[in-house]
Write a protein that holds these residues in place. Sequence first.
Motif, short mmCIF file in Angstrom:
data_model
loop_
_atom_site.label_atom_id
_atom_site.label_comp_id
_atom_site.label_asym_id
_atom_site.label_seq_id
_atom_site.Cartn_x
_atom_site.Cartn_y
_atom_site.Cartn_z
N ASP A 9 0.99 -0.84 0.07
CA ASP A 9 -0.18 -0.15 0.02
C ASP A 9 0.99 1.35 -0.02
N THR A 10 0.93 1.92 -1.13
CA THR A 10 1.89 3.11 -1.29
C THR A 10 1.39 4.27 -0.78
N MET A 11 0.06 4.37 -0.50
CA MET A 11 -0.53 5.49 0.23
C MET A 11 -0.10 5.37 1.88
N HIS A 12 -0.24 4.46 2.42
CA HIS A 12 0.12 4.49 3.82
C HIS A 12 1.57 3.76 4.11
N GLY A 13 2.22 3.37 3.03
CA GLY A 13 3.65 2.99 3.30
C GLY A 13 3.67 1.50 4.19
N CYS A 14 2.71 0.54 3.81
CA CYS A 14 2.73 -0.59 4.55
C CYS A 14 2.36 -1.65 3.73
N PRO A 15 2.37 -2.79 4.01
CA PRO A 15 1.79 -4.18 3.27
C PRO A 15 0.27 -4.13 3.42
N ALA A 16 -0.26 -4.48 2.32
CA ALA A 16 -1.83 -4.35 1.98
C ALA A 16 -2.51 -5.47 2.76
N GLU A 17 -2.36 -5.57 4.16
CA GLU A 17 -2.84 -6.63 4.87
C GLU A 17 -4.43 -6.66 4.74
N GLY A 18 -5.26 -7.83 4.41
CA GLY A 18 -6.56 -7.80 4.59
C GLY A 18 -7.28 -7.47 3.21
N MET A 19 -6.26 -7.34 2.05
CA MET A 19 -6.82 -7.20 0.56
C MET A 19 -7.22 -8.46 0.25
N HIS A 45 -0.63 -10.31 7.15
CA HIS A 45 0.05 -8.96 7.83
C HIS A 45 1.24 -8.44 7.07
N ASP A 46 1.76 -9.22 6.12
CA ASP A 46 2.80 -8.94 5.35
C ASP A 46 2.40 -8.51 4.06
N GLY A 47 1.39 -8.59 3.51
CA GLY A 47 0.64 -8.27 2.25
C GLY A 47 1.09 -9.48 1.13
N ARG A 48 0.98 -10.64 1.81
CA ARG A 48 1.21 -11.89 1.17
C ARG A 48 0.30 -12.95 1.34
N SER A 49 0.14 -14.06 0.58
CA SER A 49 -0.86 -15.08 0.81
C SER A 49 -0.15 -15.81 1.79
N ALA A 50 -0.91 -16.48 2.47
CA ALA A 50 -0.33 -17.36 3.57
C ALA A 50 0.57 -18.55 2.99
N LYS A 51 0.43 -19.06 1.76
CA LYS A 51 1.16 -19.91 1.22
C LYS A 51 1.60 -19.40 -0.24
N PRO A 52 2.54 -20.14 -1.05
CA PRO A 52 2.51 -20.11 -2.52
C PRO A 52 1.19 -20.31 -3.10
#
Length: 120
Positions: A9-19, A45-52
């Motif tokens: 999330d470049t607006m808030h400067g963080c990973p997009a948790e919850g997208m 929480h890191d802006g990633r899927s839980a697994k590949p």
Amino acid sequence: MGLTTHVLDTMHGCPAEGMAVALYSTQPSTEGAVATLLSLFTLNHDGRSAKPLFNDAELTAGTYRLVFDVAGYFKARGVALPEPNFLNLVSLDFGVAHADQHYHVPLLVSPWSYSTYRGS
């Protein structure tokens, strides 16, 4: 590692948790690409899927689509968005030519812009 994604999330400067994100396989047709839903998931929480999205053994050559619910994410964060939103769902169509390689599809996003590339 197969296929992975990561959203910042470049607006808030963080990973997009919850997208919310959807993964499709696509096939060309006379009316355009026909998409088959493979999975729905929410970024951690890191802006990633839980697994590949696919591990090395599962990934096959072909075309795919990732659809990111950008408007839903920013609305949930309390961002006042116009109606209609400038960005609603961001669709990224991409090809996997070498299934033996790692494909990483990052997305940098704000309510008004996005960028992507093949990451490592």
